[in-house]
Motif scaffolding. Sequence first.
Motif, PDB file in Angstrom:
ATOM      1  N   LYS A  84       5.169  -9.494   4.085  1.00  0.00           N
ATOM      2  CA  LYS A  84       6.211  -9.874   3.133  1.00  0.00           C
ATOM      3  C   LYS A  84       5.601 -10.487   1.882  1.00  0.00           C
ATOM      4  O   LYS A  84       6.009 -10.181   0.756  1.00  0.00           O
ATOM      5  CB  LYS A  84       7.168 -10.861   3.798  1.00  0.00           C
ATOM      6  CG  LYS A  84       8.344 -11.267   2.914  1.00  0.00           C
ATOM      7  CD  LYS A  84       9.298 -12.180   3.664  1.00  0.00           C
ATOM      8  CE  LYS A  84      10.487 -12.542   2.790  1.00  0.00           C
ATOM      9  NZ  LYS A  84      11.444 -13.449   3.519  1.00  0.00           N
ATOM     10  N   ASN A  87       4.263  -7.798  -0.280  1.00  0.00           N
ATOM     11  CA  ASN A  87       5.247  -6.780  -0.694  1.00  0.00           C
ATOM     12  C   ASN A  87       4.943  -5.397  -0.128  1.00  0.00           C
ATOM     13  O   ASN A  87       4.977  -4.397  -0.840  1.00  0.00           O
ATOM     14  CB  ASN A  87       5.329  -6.715  -2.221  1.00  0.00           C
ATOM     15  CG  ASN A  87       5.802  -8.018  -2.837  1.00  0.00           C
ATOM     16  OD1 ASN A  87       6.800  -8.588  -2.396  1.00  0.00           O
ATOM     17  ND2 ASN A  87       5.075  -8.499  -3.841  1.00  0.00           N
ATOM     18  N   PRO A  89       6.437  -2.788   2.218  1.00  0.00           N
ATOM     19  CA  PRO A  89       7.741  -2.527   2.849  1.00  0.00           C
ATOM     20  C   PRO A  89       7.646  -1.599   4.055  1.00  0.00           C
ATOM     21  O   PRO A  89       7.978  -0.415   3.994  1.00  0.00           O
ATOM     22  CB  PRO A  89       8.522  -1.862   1.714  1.00  0.00           C
ATOM     23  CG  PRO A  89       7.468  -1.103   0.949  1.00  0.00           C
ATOM     24  CD  PRO A  89       6.208  -1.943   1.035  1.00  0.00           C
TER      25      PRO A  89
END
Length: 250
Positions: A84, A87, A89
């Motif tokens: 997280k 970043n 995903p």
Amino acid sequence: MFSFFKSKPVTPDLSFIGADMHSHLLPGLDDGLKTVEESVAFIGQLAQMGYRKLICTPHIIADIYPNSPATILPKLELVRAALKENNIPVTIEAAAEYMVDLEMEKLVTGGSELLTLGKNLILIEMSYVGASPNMERTIFQLRMRGLQPVLAHPERYVFYHNDFSAYQRLADMGCLMQINLLSLAGYYGKSIKLVAEKLVQRQMVDLLGTDMHHGKHMAALQQLASTKEFYTMFKDVNIRNKALLLKEDE
């Protein structure tokens, strides 16, 4: 998804698999990755190759890697937080790769919490030296608990290579088969590659896994996924990995 008309090399695109269900990407638990930084880097590369979900499966071998939900799940949360922060995903979950031995059988019959892939798939393995003498009994016991056993990398058990009826017997007992993509790359040798291809041709392969441990594995996977022949092999093969993308309540 991918085209069968591209010239070699092609751009690696493993989105047709969708979910990897066999890897050693959680740090510091077994013979896989050692640091959170490595985990983030490897998971990022797999996401770039088209994976949407990664289910990490650390070894549980009583005398060597005595893992349990208590050791595995905190590492999962650690890696999730790092992904997280960076970043990346991709969905990441954790199960385990259980060595079928007497200690594992005790976990099954004793009602211990078992880590599964999705709702009820459980990844099991044997020694490469010889078949687990309690394999069939353990498969039966798992089935009685409502679990679906998945045999990890059957192509690597050389003691079965000249007796495909052994694979069929396990399948008839309700055991699914998962082959390593690295086997198809020839990473473990020619004989294992040939058996993996034979299992695919006979429609005996239910799931595909990276069994990712380190950088050499990543390089071999990237090379395999850059060849048109690899994608052609699975044109008419029904693998179940994408079912693992569903949420458990779907």
